[in-house]
Design a protein around this motif. Structure first.
Motif, PDB file in Angstrom:
ATOM      1  N   SER B   5      68.439  43.884  37.944  1.00  0.00           N
ATOM      2  CA  SER B   5      68.785  44.707  38.773  1.00  0.00           C
ATOM      3  C   SER B   5      70.045  45.643  37.901  1.00  0.00           C
ATOM      4  O   SER B   5      70.123  46.563  38.044  1.00  0.00           O
ATOM      5  N   PHE B   6      70.556  44.864  37.149  1.00  0.00           N
ATOM      6  CA  PHE B   6      71.670  45.375  36.383  1.00  0.00           C
ATOM      7  C   PHE B   6      71.139  46.498  35.111  1.00  0.00           C
ATOM      8  O   PHE B   6      71.548  47.437  35.101  1.00  0.00           O
ATOM      9  N   LEU B   7      69.978  45.717  34.932  1.00  0.00           N
ATOM     10  CA  LEU B   7      69.130  46.530  33.835  1.00  0.00           C
ATOM     11  C   LEU B   7      68.687  48.062  34.206  1.00  0.00           C
ATOM     12  O   LEU B   7      68.810  48.907  33.671  1.00  0.00           O
ATOM     13  N   LEU B   8      68.154  47.904  35.480  1.00  0.00           N
ATOM     14  CA  LEU B   8      67.578  48.952  36.170  1.00  0.00           C
ATOM     15  C   LEU B   8      68.635  50.012  36.196  1.00  0.00           C
ATOM     16  O   LEU B   8      68.503  51.244  36.153  1.00  0.00           O
ATOM     17  N   ASP B   9      69.820  49.615  36.869  1.00  0.00           N
ATOM     18  CA  ASP B   9      71.046  50.663  36.637  1.00  0.00           C
ATOM     19  C   ASP B   9      71.175  51.147  35.662  1.00  0.00           C
ATOM     20  O   ASP B   9      71.677  52.192  35.281  1.00  0.00           O
ATOM     21  N   GLY B  10      71.101  50.312  34.385  1.00  0.00           N
ATOM     22  CA  GLY B  10      71.749  50.645  33.053  1.00  0.00           C
ATOM     23  C   GLY B  10      70.730  51.614  32.651  1.00  0.00           C
ATOM     24  O   GLY B  10      71.154  52.581  31.987  1.00  0.00           O
ATOM     25  N   LEU B  11      69.265  51.545  32.959  1.00  0.00           N
ATOM     26  CA  LEU B  11      68.379  52.272  32.495  1.00  0.00           C
ATOM     27  C   LEU B  11      68.451  53.772  33.211  1.00  0.00           C
ATOM     28  O   LEU B  11      68.406  54.880  32.508  1.00  0.00           O
ATOM     29  N   MET B  12      68.954  53.791  34.449  1.00  0.00           N
ATOM     30  CA  MET B  12      69.262  55.090  35.241  1.00  0.00           C
ATOM     31  C   MET B  12      70.273  55.769  34.431  1.00  0.00           C
ATOM     32  O   MET B  12      70.489  57.032  34.259  1.00  0.00           O
ATOM     33  N   THR B  13      71.681  55.036  34.199  1.00  0.00           N
ATOM     34  CA  THR B  13      72.634  55.591  33.307  1.00  0.00           C
ATOM     35  C   THR B  13      72.211  56.210  32.057  1.00  0.00           C
ATOM     36  O   THR B  13      72.689  57.225  31.683  1.00  0.00           O
ATOM     37  N   ALA B  14      71.283  55.456  31.248  1.00  0.00           N
ATOM     38  CA  ALA B  14      70.988  55.775  29.813  1.00  0.00           C
ATOM     39  C   ALA B  14      69.965  56.975  30.117  1.00  0.00           C
ATOM     40  O   ALA B  14      69.945  57.906  29.046  1.00  0.00           O
ATOM     41  N   MET B  15      69.275  57.261  31.258  1.00  0.00           N
ATOM     42  CA  MET B  15      68.252  58.253  31.590  1.00  0.00           C
ATOM     43  C   MET B  15      68.918  59.559  31.783  1.00  0.00           C
ATOM     44  O   MET B  15      68.639  60.627  32.003  1.00  0.00           O
ATOM     45  N   SER B  16      70.563  59.711  31.904  1.00  0.00           N
ATOM     46  CA  SER B  16      71.385  60.868  32.290  1.00  0.00           C
ATOM     47  C   SER B  16      70.943  61.686  31.114  1.00  0.00           C
ATOM     48  O   SER B  16      70.915  61.283  30.011  1.00  0.00           O
ATOM     49  N   PHE B  17      70.865  62.949  31.391  1.00  0.00           N
ATOM     50  CA  PHE B  17      70.675  64.137  30.474  1.00  0.00           C
ATOM     51  C   PHE B  17      71.549  63.920  29.243  1.00  0.00           C
ATOM     52  O   PHE B  17      71.263  63.798  28.069  1.00  0.00           O
ATOM     53  N   GLN B  18      72.968  63.649  29.575  1.00  0.00           N
ATOM     54  CA  GLN B  18      73.842  63.660  28.387  1.00  0.00           C
ATOM     55  C   GLN B  18      73.713  62.305  27.621  1.00  0.00           C
ATOM     56  O   GLN B  18      73.815  62.528  26.358  1.00  0.00           O
ATOM     57  N   ASN B  19      73.496  61.196  28.234  1.00  0.00           N
ATOM     58  CA  ASN B  19      73.221  60.014  27.249  1.00  0.00           C
ATOM     59  C   ASN B  19      71.789  60.083  26.464  1.00  0.00           C
ATOM     60  O   ASN B  19      71.763  59.492  25.470  1.00  0.00           O
ATOM     61  N   LEU B  20      71.091  60.614  27.154  1.00  0.00           N
ATOM     62  CA  LEU B  20      69.527  60.912  26.472  1.00  0.00           C
ATOM     63  C   LEU B  20      69.651  61.713  25.349  1.00  0.00           C
ATOM     64  O   LEU B  20      69.228  61.437  24.159  1.00  0.00           O
ATOM     65  N   ILE B  21      70.707  62.846  25.322  1.00  0.00           N
ATOM     66  CA  ILE B  21      70.741  63.770  24.140  1.00  0.00           C
ATOM     67  C   ILE B  21      71.432  62.995  23.324  1.00  0.00           C
ATOM     68  O   ILE B  21      71.227  62.974  22.010  1.00  0.00           O
ATOM     69  N   ALA B  22      72.611  62.111  23.515  1.00  0.00           N
ATOM     70  CA  ALA B  22      73.316  61.156  22.735  1.00  0.00           C
ATOM     71  C   ALA B  22      72.416  60.381  21.920  1.00  0.00           C
ATOM     72  O   ALA B  22      72.568  60.114  20.629  1.00  0.00           O
ATOM     73  N   THR B  23      71.281  59.735  22.598  1.00  0.00           N
ATOM     74  CA  THR B  23      70.401  58.793  21.954  1.00  0.00           C
ATOM     75  C   THR B  23      69.683  59.318  21.125  1.00  0.00           C
ATOM     76  O   THR B  23      69.463  58.985  19.827  1.00  0.00           O
ATOM     77  N   VAL B  24      68.987  60.915  21.386  1.00  0.00           N
ATOM     78  CA  VAL B  24      68.201  61.290  20.486  1.00  0.00           C
ATOM     79  C   VAL B  24      69.147  61.908  19.185  1.00  0.00           C
ATOM     80  O   VAL B  24      68.655  61.605  17.973  1.00  0.00           O
ATOM     81  N   ILE B  25      70.137  62.088  19.110  1.00  0.00           N
ATOM     82  CA  ILE B  25      71.039  62.751  18.101  1.00  0.00           C
ATOM     83  C   ILE B  25      71.565  61.650  17.483  1.00  0.00           C
ATOM     84  O   ILE B  25      71.416  61.709  16.101  1.00  0.00           O
ATOM     85  N   GLY B  26      71.873  60.396  17.886  1.00  0.00           N
ATOM     86  CA  GLY B  26      72.080  59.250  17.319  1.00  0.00           C
ATOM     87  C   GLY B  26      71.130  58.686  16.546  1.00  0.00           C
ATOM     88  O   GLY B  26      71.145  58.264  15.201  1.00  0.00           O
ATOM     89  N   ALA B  27      69.836  58.783  17.087  1.00  0.00           N
ATOM     90  CA  ALA B  27      68.593  58.395  16.349  1.00  0.00           C
ATOM     91  C   ALA B  27      68.235  59.251  15.291  1.00  0.00           C
ATOM     92  O   ALA B  27      67.771  58.539  14.201  1.00  0.00           O
ATOM     93  N   ILE B  28      68.421  60.544  15.398  1.00  0.00           N
ATOM     94  CA  ILE B  28      68.137  61.564  14.284  1.00  0.00           C
ATOM     95  C   ILE B  28      69.109  61.410  12.954  1.00  0.00           C
ATOM     96  O   ILE B  28      68.628  61.100  11.859  1.00  0.00           O
ATOM     97  N   LEU B  29      70.295  61.273  13.297  1.00  0.00           N
ATOM     98  CA  LEU B  29      71.422  61.057  12.402  1.00  0.00           C
ATOM     99  C   LEU B  29      71.231  59.735  11.951  1.00  0.00           C
ATOM    100  O   LEU B  29      71.376  59.523  10.436  1.00  0.00           O
ATOM    101  N   GLY B  30      70.909  58.513  12.224  1.00  0.00           N
ATOM    102  CA  GLY B  30      70.582  57.321  11.765  1.00  0.00           C
ATOM    103  C   GLY B  30      69.344  57.278  11.051  1.00  0.00           C
ATOM    104  O   GLY B  30      69.580  56.594   9.885  1.00  0.00           O
ATOM    105  N   LEU B  31      68.385  57.988  11.260  1.00  0.00           N
ATOM    106  CA  LEU B  31      67.230  57.838  10.496  1.00  0.00           C
ATOM    107  C   LEU B  31      67.475  58.747   9.192  1.00  0.00           C
ATOM    108  O   LEU B  31      67.265  58.221   7.942  1.00  0.00           O
ATOM    109  N   ILE B  32      68.246  59.752   9.224  1.00  0.00           N
ATOM    110  CA  ILE B  32      68.597  60.501   8.095  1.00  0.00           C
ATOM    111  C   ILE B  32      69.772  59.713   7.136  1.00  0.00           C
ATOM    112  O   ILE B  32      69.272  59.580   5.934  1.00  0.00           O
TER     113      ILE B  32
END
Lengths: 142, 503
Positions: B5-32
């Motif tokens: 149940s904590f994980l589901l809450d966490g996934l909801m938090t991670a799916m927020s627009f702001q956090n999703l963008i942060a994940t995408v930017i972090g992944a792009i920067l990390g790959l480069i």
């Protein structure tokens, strides 16, 4: 060359073991001191190098041949360290790429310049603008 | 169930627009950043830490975490394509990965690396989610003596594993250990082998060393045209050509799963990290694989083992960092500093006091992993273009990247000096068949080994029985002895068998 490398490694091992034994101490206050690893590993390196030397003397002698082209990167690096003081790192790296391509690799001046400038722009964009790494700037200010 | 149940809450938090963008930017920067030779995850995370300072803590750590594991994906690109590992954990990947590149199979090597990274990360994240607190409890039982024994196990296996010549491999590993003693004595705090230089007080910086040994030494090779980077003969590779066949999947899937489990388990042990994980998984896979003779010569299983373990470890290493406040690597140490910077106190209370933060981070790791695999696969054709560049143009560019990379890590020309000396030494060592990987791996492991060894003696008041009275330590030491004696047993066995076969 094999023998030379073994000899150099032996010297390094010997120096580390000597300093470890007489300066840092192997066993200090009921435990290994700062010299414990240098002495044990330094000693081990000496033994291994002796074994390698013995083996290399049994093998046929190979004449050492070092190409003068190997000096190019070394001289370029020394020159770039000196030039960076005056021109800054990005400009020096740009010029280094241009000269290397034109003089050593014999590319056309246009191709060399385009590649050099692109390299400089890439370095500036990624390191200076994006990652905000502070490089020596020199009198040009880049 | 509570964790789910904590994980589901966490996934909801991670799916927020702001956090999703942060994940995408972090992944792009990390790959480069990961793909750039010489920068590596520590420098990448450290350089981006100030950028995230103004962000909300959950978003900031989500971005840094994405950057961290995307780095692990990216680190394999330069190791496979250029034989320049982006970080020490990618050294093992380069052994087979670059061989595959020289054989014209770079696409397959990259695909294997991405596929194994995804599986490794996924298993690591699942372990972190379900067993995180429990496994962290096991990890905390590793005291200095257990840690010393574990690192000794890794150290003794290095020389025997790599290169055609074990003697030269051991000399190389010995040199790596000696170089690691430069700096400050970890126990007394006094300068040691610093030769009066302020720059050497913090030891020989790993990044200039690795850039010199793996990058700058290649400049010499390229100049003498011994190493031709135009392997592809002008042929453009596509994602389709990079895809693996059924037989190849059959080869790598078991290796990937085994190595993911090894990597995940190692990552949970505080302070060990991805380098040991990829190394142990590679050793293990080399021993159990049917294709063991091909390891080091371009085995897909070698790439799969190193990358699965590396990524499994990267993900699971969040468990000790979050629940115990103990970093598992230099990168997680930087991230730990970031958590403290945002006023969070990593430790068992973090799960209780800041569940949104912890589970948001874990949730983002699932999403980030999927983003990473999609982007890495999409990047394969783009990265393959690096191989189309003529060797003459590549040579000064690699030299420039080495100089800039070495300067960036040390922030002084001293780093460039270290890089050049390391490059020259590495070139001549390689020319004479002294393997470099044992030197670098021994160099990475030594400081922690010495610290653990000396702490063990301090705890036992100088009594060495501490290494045989603890069951975990004893088991690890027995494995070490068995591994060390394996070549001796093998040669004895060969001698015993030979006369019979002659008869």
């Amino acid at each position: 060359m094999d023998r030379l490398i073994s000899l150099l490694c032996m010297l390094v091992g010997g120096f580390w073991a000597y300093k470890g034994l007489f300066t840092y101490g192997i066993w200090v206050d009921k435990g290994p001191g700062g010299g414990f690893l240098p002495v044990t590993i330094g000693g081990l390196v000496i033994i291994l190098c002796l074994a390698q030397l013995r083996r290399s003397f049994k093998a046929p002698y190979q004449k050492i041949h070092i190409s003068s082209r190997l000096l190019i990167p070394i001289i370029t690096c020394i020159a770039s360290v000196i030039l960076t003081e005056f021109l800054g790192l990005i400009v020096t790296m740009t010029l280094m790429t241009i000269f290397w391509l034109k003089i050593i690799e014999k590319y056309s001046l246009l191709k060399s310049t385009i590649t050099g400038v692109l390299t400089g722009v890439f370095l500036y964009g990624v390191f200076t603008v994006w990652l905000q790494v502070i490089f020596p700037k020199g009198f040009i200010g880049i | 169930m509570e964790n789910f149940s904590f994980l589901l809450d966490g996934l909801m938090t991670a799916m927020s627009f702001q956090n999703l963008i942060a994940t995408v930017i972090g992944a792009i920067l990390g790959l480069i950043i990961g793909a750039m030779p010489g920068i590596g995850p520590v420098a990448g995370v450290a350089l981006l830490l100030p950028i995230t300072f103004k962000m909300e803590p959950t978003t900031a750590i989500i971005m840094l975490a994405a950057l961290y594991y995307a780095n692990m994906y990216g680190g394999s690109f330069s190791a496979i394509l250029l034989n320049i590992p982006g970080d020490s954990a990618a050294i093992m990947t380069g052994l087979d990965g670059h061989e595959l590149t020289t054989q014209g199979k770079a696409g397959k090597a990259l695909f294997t690396s991405n596929f194994s990274s995804f599986i490794g990360s996924f298993i690591g994240i699942i372990a972190l989610t379900i067993f995180g607190p429990l496994l962290a409890d096991v990890g905390i039982k590793f005291g200095p003596s257990e840690m010393a024994a574990l690192i000794l196990l890794a150290l003794t296996a290095i020389g025997w594993l790599l290169g055609e010549d074990p003697l030269k491999g051991l000399i190389s590993a010995g040199l790596g250990i000696l170089l690691a003693t430069v700096g400050v004595d970890p126990v007394s705090g006094l300068p040691r082998f610093s030769f009066g230089s302020v720059n050497l007080l913090s030891g020989i910086d790993f990044i200039p060393l690795v850039v010199g040994m793996f990058g700058f030494s290649q400049v010499f090779d390229m100049l003498l045209a011994k190493q031709d980077f135009s392997f592809m003969g002008g042929k453009r590779l596509t994602i389709r050509e990079s895809l693996l066949t059924k037989a190849e999947y059959k080869k790598i899937i078991p290796a990937t799963i085994r190595s993911s489990i090894i990597g995940t388990s190692v990552g949970i042990i505080p302070g060990v990290g991805g380098t040991v994980a990829s190394f142990l998984a590679y050793v293990f896979e080399k021993r159990v694989s049917k294709n063991k003779d091909n390891f080091g010569k371009g085995a897909l299983e070698g790439v799969a083992a190193a990358e699965a373990a590396n990524n499994g470890s990267a993900s699971s290493s969040f468990a000790p960092m979050l629940s115990l406040g103990i970093p598992s690597s230099a990168t997680s140490a930087v991230m730990l500093g970031g958590l403290m910077m945002w006023g969070l106190r990593p430790g068992p209370q973090l799960f209780r006091d800041n569940p949104d933060f912890v589970w948001g981070l874990i949730g983002s790791m699932y999403i980030g992993n999927v983003i990473c695999i999609i982007m890495s696969l999409a990047c394969i054709p783009f990265l393959m273009n690096i191989l189309m560049i003529p060797i003459g143009i590549m040579t000064p560019i690699v030299a420039v990247l080495c100089i800039v990379g070495a300067y960036t890590s040390a922030n002084s020309m001293f780093g460039v000096g270290v890089m050049v000396i390391a490059g020259i030494a590495a070139y001549f060592m390689q020319e004479n068949k002294f393997p470099l990987a044992p030197l670098l791996l021994a160099n990475v492991l030594t400081q922690r080994f010495e610290q653990s060894l000396r702490q063990s003696f301090e705890i036992s008041n100088g009594n060495p029985s501490i290494f045989i009275t603890k069951p975990i330590t004893l088991t690890l030491l027995v494995i070490t002895i068995l591994l060390t004696l394996t070549p001796v047993f093998k040669s004895l066995l060969k001698r015993l068998i030979k006369p019979k076969s002659v008869d």
